[in-house]
Design a protein around this motif. Structure first.
Motif, short mmCIF file in Angstrom:
data_model
loop_
_atom_site.label_atom_id
_atom_site.label_comp_id
_atom_site.label_asym_id
_atom_site.label_seq_id
_atom_site.Cartn_x
_atom_site.Cartn_y
_atom_site.Cartn_z
N GLU A 189 0.85 -1.21 0.00
CA GLU A 189 0.00 0.00 0.00
C GLU A 189 0.88 1.25 0.00
OE1 GLU A 189 -2.79 0.01 3.27
OE2 GLU A 189 -3.14 2.17 2.97
N ARG A 190 0.50 2.24 -0.80
CA ARG A 190 1.29 3.47 -0.85
C ARG A 190 0.69 4.52 0.08
NH1 ARG A 190 1.99 5.83 -6.17
NH2 ARG A 190 4.17 6.20 -5.71
N PHE A 191 1.53 5.37 0.62
CA PHE A 191 1.01 6.39 1.53
C PHE A 191 1.77 7.70 1.36
CE2 PHE A 191 4.63 5.85 4.33
CZ PHE A 191 4.95 4.51 4.21
N ALA A 192 1.06 8.78 1.72
CA ALA A 192 1.65 10.13 1.60
C ALA A 192 2.45 10.44 2.87
CB ALA A 192 0.55 11.15 1.42
N LEU A 193 3.51 11.22 2.70
CA LEU A 193 4.38 11.54 3.82
C LEU A 193 4.39 13.05 4.07
CD1 LEU A 193 6.10 9.36 5.21
CD2 LEU A 193 8.05 10.17 3.88
N GLU A 194 4.28 13.41 5.35
CA GLU A 194 4.51 14.81 5.71
C GLU A 194 5.83 14.82 6.49
OE1 GLU A 194 1.52 17.54 7.71
OE2 GLU A 194 2.94 17.19 9.35
N VAL A 195 6.82 15.54 5.99
CA VAL A 195 8.11 15.58 6.68
C VAL A 195 8.21 16.91 7.42
CG1 VAL A 195 10.61 15.50 6.40
CG2 VAL A 195 9.15 14.13 4.90
N ARG A 196 8.19 16.83 8.74
CA ARG A 196 8.27 18.06 9.54
C ARG A 196 9.72 18.41 9.83
NH1 ARG A 196 3.68 17.58 14.22
NH2 ARG A 196 1.94 17.12 12.85
N HIS A 197 10.04 19.67 9.67
CA HIS A 197 11.37 20.14 10.03
C HIS A 197 11.23 21.08 11.22
CE1 HIS A 197 14.52 23.33 9.82
NE2 HIS A 197 15.29 22.27 9.81
N TYR A 198 12.09 20.90 12.23
CA TYR A 198 12.03 21.73 13.43
C TYR A 198 13.33 22.51 13.59
CZ TYR A 198 7.96 19.05 15.01
OH TYR A 198 6.73 18.48 15.11
N GLY A 199 13.21 23.72 14.10
CA GLY A 199 14.38 24.47 14.53
C GLY A 199 14.94 25.39 13.48
N ARG A 200 16.19 25.80 13.75
CA ARG A 200 16.80 26.86 12.94
C ARG A 200 17.95 26.36 12.10
NH1 ARG A 200 16.76 30.05 18.43
NH2 ARG A 200 14.62 30.84 18.35
N ARG A 201 18.30 25.12 12.30
CA ARG A 201 19.42 24.59 11.52
C ARG A 201 18.90 23.72 10.39
NH1 ARG A 201 23.22 21.95 15.93
NH2 ARG A 201 23.46 20.56 14.15
N PRO A 202 19.63 23.73 9.26
CA PRO A 202 19.28 22.77 8.22
C PRO A 202 19.48 21.35 8.76
CG PRO A 202 21.13 24.19 7.55
CD PRO A 202 20.82 24.51 8.96
N GLY A 203 18.91 20.39 8.11
CA GLY A 203 19.09 19.03 8.63
C GLY A 203 18.88 17.99 7.55
#
Ligand code: GAL
Length: 618
Positions: A548-562
């Motif tokens: 099964e395929r699913f959608a992803l929400e990628v959350r980024h937190y803070g002030r630095r790139p990652g």
């Protein structure tokens, strides 16, 4: 060596902290402890635990395994030799306020009741590296099937097939997630000791029941304890391979013997695994002394009662894991006793004790010795306690409501029903993150849940006395999330945030960094490391099925790139061990005044779409 015993002595520095020796419920830092490592239920004498793993890790960044299935005696910095190179200062009780009855010593001593033993030392440089090397040495961590990381509910022991199905439907109707349901002793015709046969009245058609359950997107896990009931078909077959003593009048098969293992796994296969049962809860392998075999018992393999006691839980975990491997299916279950070398076995420890703070302490301690633990929820006096326990269990290796005797459901406390649903749904949303954390356990030996001494930026924060206050009530899940559970009655609590900045999981706002902060009871006590990426699915009731395929929400937190490496595979078989797996790098970088999300390389085949969400403004 002293005759038939071996004594071991390891140097211990004055500033050195020692962690480990198994699933202790009482303390995390073991300096000053005198322990007898012995498989048992919780409580009572120090060292008696569900998993008395003879491994410890030092704050100086090394680990030690004493590879023995004996009861070991351990003195952690309590025994001073006359020839000690670094004795504590000589004080006078009449004059010195610092005089102590138990001055620290410069050694850690172990007594092994055997004429020799293998001792393995694992290098660092950090304590986490030492733990990783230990986990990898024993085969790497387990990678559960995806569904194992969903939510599980155990129904009351005398429920019928129809009642279980009705309960499962109610989860769906009310919008509560559920991936597998646990059947307690009542699935069997007789238990304590067990018949290992379905009860003809409560479960007249096991195959039909399991198929109906599957149709609802839910799997079954069966309770068992290993003591076999006279009169059952298994009893006749296993009796020649049983030890001299009984437990609840049932025989104790000796699974050191291959023929006994074959008989038992063949039975489990025909009556459960081949019908679709997804896993087992292996109960009562730890024992209270009053109902297990005594140390005078004998076993046909020639192993003695002590060795069998220390390894019985391990043996049954391995036998069940082998059975599922033979089907090329992954399992994830529960067990009440374990020991060194369990990391690769897909089982989570639990028990009947029910102190929320002790459950969190056990969660911290599990990370030092290569075992997993669930702070299961059963009942509560108030809605507040119910919510607090649910929050903790949803950030543990196994999110479980064990209603076997209480008959509770997630919605049992209407005043917090909405918040409980939310945190259970969050558990499901966090799937990609949790699954990746377990993949790192599998391949790199990094425990998915970790106590603070195994967390980057902790060893250098504050001073030792402050750090020691936070060893047993906060932990991290994966690399990015710091969880600081609140207990019933707490309006606020303090949290020690490691070096670097930390952000609120829900709002993305900065909470602090490298300091002690106070947090209130109205927030979900989860904090995210600066620059972290956390992949989430949309809220759903079941983990995605194979393919099964699913959608992803990628959350980024803070002030630095990652950046973040996302793991994926089919979620159910061992094809990943044959190379069928993907690691995809997700990155967040600055784009002028804004953030930009980047996917390096092809998106994993199961991901339908990826949307980046920037939680903290640049
Ligand atoms: C206990 C176990 C409980 C439940 C019960 C059923 O030993 O810890 O979780 O399974 O048995 O009788």
């Amino acid at each position: 060596m002293h005759g038939t015993r071996t004594s071991l002595r390891f140097p211990l520095g004055r500033d050195e902290d020692i962690y480990g020796f198994g699933l202790d419920f009482q303390r995390v830092r073991q300096n000053g402890s005198i322990l007898r490592l012995h498989v048992d239920h919780w409580g009572g004498r120090p060292g008696r635990t569900h998993a008395p793993v003879p491994f410890w890790v030092s704050s100086r960044g090394y680990g030690v395994l004493v590879d023995s299935a004996r009861y070991l005696d351990v003195w952690v910095g309590t025994s001073l030799r006359r020839d000690a190179p670094d004795p504590p200062p000589l004080l006078d009780r009449n004059r010195d306020r610092n005089w102590q009855a138990q001055p620290s010593s410069d050694s850690l001593d172990v007594l092994v009741p055997a004429p020799g033993v293998d001792v393995l030392v694992f290098g660092g440089p950090t304590p986490l590296d030492a733990v990783r090397r230990f986990v990898l040495y024993t085969g790497g961590g387990c990678l559960p099937p995806r569904w194992g990381l969903g939510f599980t509910h155990r129904t009351p022991t005398s429920y019928t097939a129809a009642q279980v199905l009705a309960e499962v439907e109610e989860f769906e109707r009310r919008g509560f997630p559920l991936d597998f349901v646990g059947l307690e002793p009542g699935w069997q015709s007789h238990s304590y000791p067990c018949s290992f046969e379905w009860d003809p009245e409560r479960f007249p058609e096991p195959q039909g029941f399991l198929t109906a359950l599957h149709g609802k997107g839910v799997r079954a896990n069966l309770w068992l304890n290993p003591y076999v009931r006279p009169g059952s078909t298994l009893h006749a077959e296993l009796a020649p391979y049983a030890g001299s003593h009984c437990v609840w009048n049932g025989i104790v098969p000796d699974y050191e013997i291959a023929a006994a293992r074959e008989i038992f796994t063949g039975h489990l296969d025909r009556h459960a695994v081949s019908l679709g049962v997804a896993g087992f809860k292996i109960d009562e392998v730890d024992g209270f002394d009053s109902w297990l075999w005594p140390d005078t018992a004998t076993f046909p393999s020639g192993l003695d009662a002590e060795q069998i006691r220390q390894t019985y839980g391990l043996r049954i975990q391995r036998l069940v894991d082998d059975l599922y491997r033979a089907h090329d299916r992954r399992t994830y279950g529960l067990v009440r006793a374990s020991n060194a070398g369990a990391s690769r076995l897909p089982f989570v420890l639990y028990n009947d004790h029910y102190s929320h703070p002790d459950f969190v302490r056990a969660l911290c301690n599990s990370s030092f010795c290569g075992v997993l633990w669930t702070p299961e929820v059963r009942e509560s006096r108030t809605g507040e306690e119910w919510l607090r326990r649910m929050q903790t269990v949803c950030f543990s290796p196994l999110a479980m409501l064990n209603a076997w005797s209480s008959g509770t459901r997630p919605w049992s406390f209407p005043e917090v029903e909405e918040q409980v649903r939310e945190v259970m749904l969050l558990r499901l949303q966090l799937q990609p993150y949790l699954y990746t954390a377990f993949a790192r356990y599998r391949f790199e030996g990094v425990p998915p849940v970790r106590a603070m001494p195994l967390v980057e930026g902790f060893a250098t924060v504050a001073d030792a006395a402050v750090r020691r206050r936070f060893l047993d009530d906060q932990f991290v899940v994966g690399d990015a999330l710091l969880v600081a559970p609140l207990f019933a009655g707490q309006k606020k609590r303090s949290v020690l945030l490691p070096e670097g900045d930390w952000f609120d999981f829900v709002t993305g706002a900065r909470v602090g960094g490298g300091e002690v902060v106070e947090v209130g009871s109205d927030t979900l006590p989860v904090f995210v490391r600066d620059g972290a990426l956390v992949p989430l699915m949309l809220p759903r009731l079941h983990t995605p099925a194979a393919g099964e395929r699913f959608a992803l929400e990628v959350r980024h937190y803070g002030r630095r790139p990652g950046s973040y490496r996302l793991y994926d595979d089919d979620g159910e078989t061992f094809a990943y061990e044959r190379g069928e797996r993907t690691w995809t790098t997700l990155r967040v970088e600055r784009d002028g005044d804004a953030w930009r999300g980047v996917v390096d390389g092809p998106e994993p085949p199961r991901i339908a779409s990826i949307r980046f969400r920037f939680m903290t403004p640049p």
